[in-house]
Design an enzyme around this catalytic site. Sequence first.
Site, PDB file in Angstrom:
ATOM      1  N   SER A  58       1.067  -1.132  -0.264  1.00 53.22           N
ATOM      2  CA  SER A  58      -0.010  -0.132  -0.085  1.00 53.22           C
ATOM      3  C   SER A  58       1.385   1.073  -0.112  1.00 53.22           C
ATOM      4  O   SER A  58       0.140   2.692  -0.240  1.00 53.22           O
ATOM      5  CB  SER A  58      -1.343   0.041   1.137  1.00 53.22           C
ATOM      6  OG  SER A  58      -2.225  -1.304   0.442  1.00 53.22           O
ATOM      7  N   LYS A  61       0.354   3.606  -2.963  1.00 55.65           N
ATOM      8  CA  LYS A  61      -1.024   4.619  -2.576  1.00 55.65           C
ATOM      9  C   LYS A  61      -0.383   5.819  -2.705  1.00 55.65           C
ATOM     10  O   LYS A  61      -0.887   7.858  -2.304  1.00 55.65           O
ATOM     11  CB  LYS A  61      -1.992   4.616  -1.660  1.00 55.65           C
ATOM     12  CG  LYS A  61      -2.470   3.248  -1.374  1.00 55.65           C
ATOM     13  CD  LYS A  61      -3.733   3.182  -0.422  1.00 55.65           C
ATOM     14  CE  LYS A  61      -4.662   1.943  -0.777  1.00 55.65           C
ATOM     15  NZ  LYS A  61      -3.824   0.706  -0.501  1.00 55.65           N
ATOM     16  N   SER A 113      -5.891   3.891   4.622  1.00 58.96           N
ATOM     17  CA  SER A 113      -5.372   2.998   3.864  1.00 58.96           C
ATOM     18  C   SER A 113      -6.009   3.030   2.813  1.00 58.96           C
ATOM     19  O   SER A 113      -6.018   0.781   2.657  1.00 58.96           O
ATOM     20  CB  SER A 113      -3.484   1.463   4.163  1.00 58.96           C
ATOM     21  OG  SER A 113      -3.256   1.512   3.275  1.00 58.96           O
TER      22      SER A 113
END
Length: 359
Positions: A58, A61, A113
Amino acid sequence: MILRKIFILFTAFLLLFALSITSFAEPSVTAKAAVVICADSGEIVYSKNSNERLPMASTTKIMTSLIAIENGADDKLITVTDEMVKVEGTSMGLKGGDSVSLLSLVKGMLMSSGNDAANATAHIISGGFEPFAELMNERAQEIGMTNTHFVTPSGLDADGHYSTAYDMALLAAEAIKNPVFLNICSSKSVKAYYGAPPYRRVLTNHNKLLSVSDDYIGLKTGFTKKSGRCLVSAIRHDGKTLIAVTLADPDDWNDHQKLYDYALPLVKSKSLSCDIESYSLRIIGGEEADVPVALSENADYTYFNEQLNYSYKLYIKKFEYAPVYKGEIVGRVDFFSDNGIFLKSVDLVAEKDVLSLKE
């Protein structure tokens, strides 16, 4: 007696030498790959397999959020579909039919997240994953991420989705230049507005470092079974800004603190200055004919070299119509090293309000 004094002095010297070596000894980290860089200069202070291509979960992101912000993320509400938000893993709690803004999606990515937030962002900006991945990879090349390839907006595992610790550090350095990104990722919690009908929620940051010291700046955590624990963080201390990245690290929180303890004493910070006292902005139709200008922030520059000499160029508007308000951006200063390499840019702002004669 003389021999004894010599022995004592020699022993003391050895102890001091040993302490000096220990204080600058590279830390042992459990990460498969790690790096620490100066956020301003991009210089590497610590490296362990920092160019090895690995999944980054993640922390992806960071790129998705940065692109969303650069595409004008605001509070305008958009209705998401089931297709946009149907995804496994972490979520900000979106459902098909919910109204949400692009800015709230950024908050959902950096705080919760949210894989749903990342997928929705890709659909809203580019109409789907593949065209958005092209956008991500184009931006990566602009940043200099030569060992990175994005496939998913969320960071869920996919063939060909990889980066390196060094590339992710370059991305982080670029991201924190953006004030909107910086404000969100360094906050312990933020308010977001979404739902059907939309209502205000409080999203909490997963980054434990923010509770350790006010010096820490986000940025993003990540985890999948394939990637292991991933962490991208930054710190600002005594005018120094460093970025640390660890990939596949079971002890990431402690490792980042160890990396900063090692790196901070090694780097230097110089407060870049320029002569702007003699400059002012001409005001048309105002209660005053001009307004003094100032740097919007301290122009601190973190570097790892022995010496830093610099020059600068000033860019100020020729004039502005009243009213002009304190803190309004009216120009910028670009700083360069003596060999012409760009160092950083700082906005120039009005130092006070100048109201219109009509007011």
